[in-house]
Design a protein around this motif. Structure first.
Motif, PDB file in Angstrom:
ATOM      1  N   GLN A  18       0.722  -1.297   0.128  1.00 51.29           N
ATOM      2  CA  GLN A  18      -0.006  -0.033   0.147  1.00 51.29           C
ATOM      3  C   GLN A  18       0.909   1.163  -0.107  1.00 51.29           C
ATOM      4  O   GLN A  18       0.472   2.188  -0.533  1.00 51.29           O
ATOM      5  CB  GLN A  18      -0.884   0.053   1.073  1.00 51.29           C
ATOM      6  N   ILE A  19       2.115   1.135   0.576  1.00 52.94           N
ATOM      7  CA  ILE A  19       3.126   2.332   0.395  1.00 52.94           C
ATOM      8  C   ILE A  19       3.297   2.602  -0.741  1.00 52.94           C
ATOM      9  O   ILE A  19       3.285   3.752  -1.205  1.00 52.94           O
ATOM     10  CB  ILE A  19       4.377   2.178   1.375  1.00 52.94           C
ATOM     11  N   VAL A  20       3.560   1.577  -1.550  1.00 49.82           N
ATOM     12  CA  VAL A  20       4.140   1.884  -3.014  1.00 49.82           C
ATOM     13  C   VAL A  20       2.758   2.218  -4.011  1.00 49.82           C
ATOM     14  O   VAL A  20       2.895   3.108  -4.907  1.00 49.82           O
ATOM     15  CB  VAL A  20       4.832   0.634  -3.801  1.00 49.82           C
ATOM     16  N   CYS A  21       1.669   1.557  -3.587  1.00 51.95           N
ATOM     17  CA  CYS A  21       0.612   2.141  -4.203  1.00 51.95           C
ATOM     18  C   CYS A  21       0.066   3.561  -4.415  1.00 51.95           C
ATOM     19  O   CYS A  21      -0.377   4.347  -5.238  1.00 51.95           O
ATOM     20  CB  CYS A  21      -0.845   1.363  -3.742  1.00 51.95           C
ATOM     21  N   ASP A  22       0.309   4.178  -2.837  1.00 53.18           N
ATOM     22  CA  ASP A  22       0.041   5.599  -2.765  1.00 53.18           C
ATOM     23  C   ASP A  22       0.938   6.281  -3.404  1.00 53.18           C
ATOM     24  O   ASP A  22       0.576   7.643  -3.882  1.00 53.18           O
ATOM     25  CB  ASP A  22       0.040   6.071  -1.143  1.00 53.18           C
ATOM     26  N   LEU A  23       2.151   5.855  -3.827  1.00 49.40           N
ATOM     27  CA  LEU A  23       3.064   6.596  -4.616  1.00 49.40           C
ATOM     28  C   LEU A  23       2.680   6.930  -6.268  1.00 49.40           C
ATOM     29  O   LEU A  23       2.892   7.944  -6.778  1.00 49.40           O
ATOM     30  CB  LEU A  23       4.503   6.137  -4.615  1.00 49.40           C
ATOM     31  N   ILE A  24       2.017   5.853  -6.810  1.00 47.78           N
ATOM     32  CA  ILE A  24       1.957   6.060  -8.006  1.00 47.78           C
ATOM     33  C   ILE A  24       0.358   6.251  -8.423  1.00 47.78           C
ATOM     34  O   ILE A  24       0.010   6.719  -9.460  1.00 47.78           O
ATOM     35  CB  ILE A  24       2.218   4.988  -8.730  1.00 47.78           C
TER      36      ILE A  24
END
Length: 111
Positions: A18-24
Motif C-alpha cells: 500500500q505504501i508503493v500504491c500511494d506513490l503512483i
C-alpha cells in the motif's frame, strides 16, 4: 474506459504494498514507471510488472493510446495468511503469519 491487471496471492504483506500504491496513484504511466524504477521497496518490482501488464491490456484489448494513460486506481487487498510456528524456549511455539496480497492496478485514458 479502463483496463485492469491483477496479481493474486503475492507473497508480500499488503501493508508494504500500500505504501508503493500511494506513490503512483493518479500519476501518468511514464512518471509512475519512473517512480517505481527508482523506489527501493520490494513491492515496486511487482508493481512495475503489473503496471506494464495493465498498459498492455489497455492497448491490446481496448485500443487505448498508451501515451494518454494514467493510473486511475491501485490497491492491495489481503489474501490468505500462511500460518507457521517457530519453536521457542521451554517447549513453547510462537505463531508466524506469512501474509499474502491481491494487488490491482487500473489504468484509464485521460482526455
Amino acid at each position: 474506459m479502463e483496463a485492469k491487471a491483477h496479481i493474486k496471492y503475492a507473497r508480500i504483506s499488503p501493508r508494504k504494498v500500500q505504501i508503493v500504491c500511494d506513490l503512483i496513484r493518479g500519476k501518468d504511466v511514464k512518471s509512475a514507471q519512473g517512480i517505481l524504477m527508482a523506489t527501493p521497496k520490494a513491492a515496486s518490482e511487482l508493481m512495475l510488472k503489473l503496471l506494464k501488464s495493465a498498459v498492455s491490456n489497455a492497448e491490446n484489448n481496448f485500443n487505448m493510446d498508451p501515451e494518454k494513460l494514467y493510473v486511475s486506481a491501485t490497491y492491495a487487498n489481503p489474501g490468505p495468511i500462511l500460518k507457521r510456528f517457530m519453536p521457542r524456549a521451554q517447549g513453547r511455539a510462537y505463531r508466524i503469519n506469512k501474509r499474502t496480497s491481491h494487488i490491482t492496478i487500473v489504468v484509464a485514458e485521460r482526455d
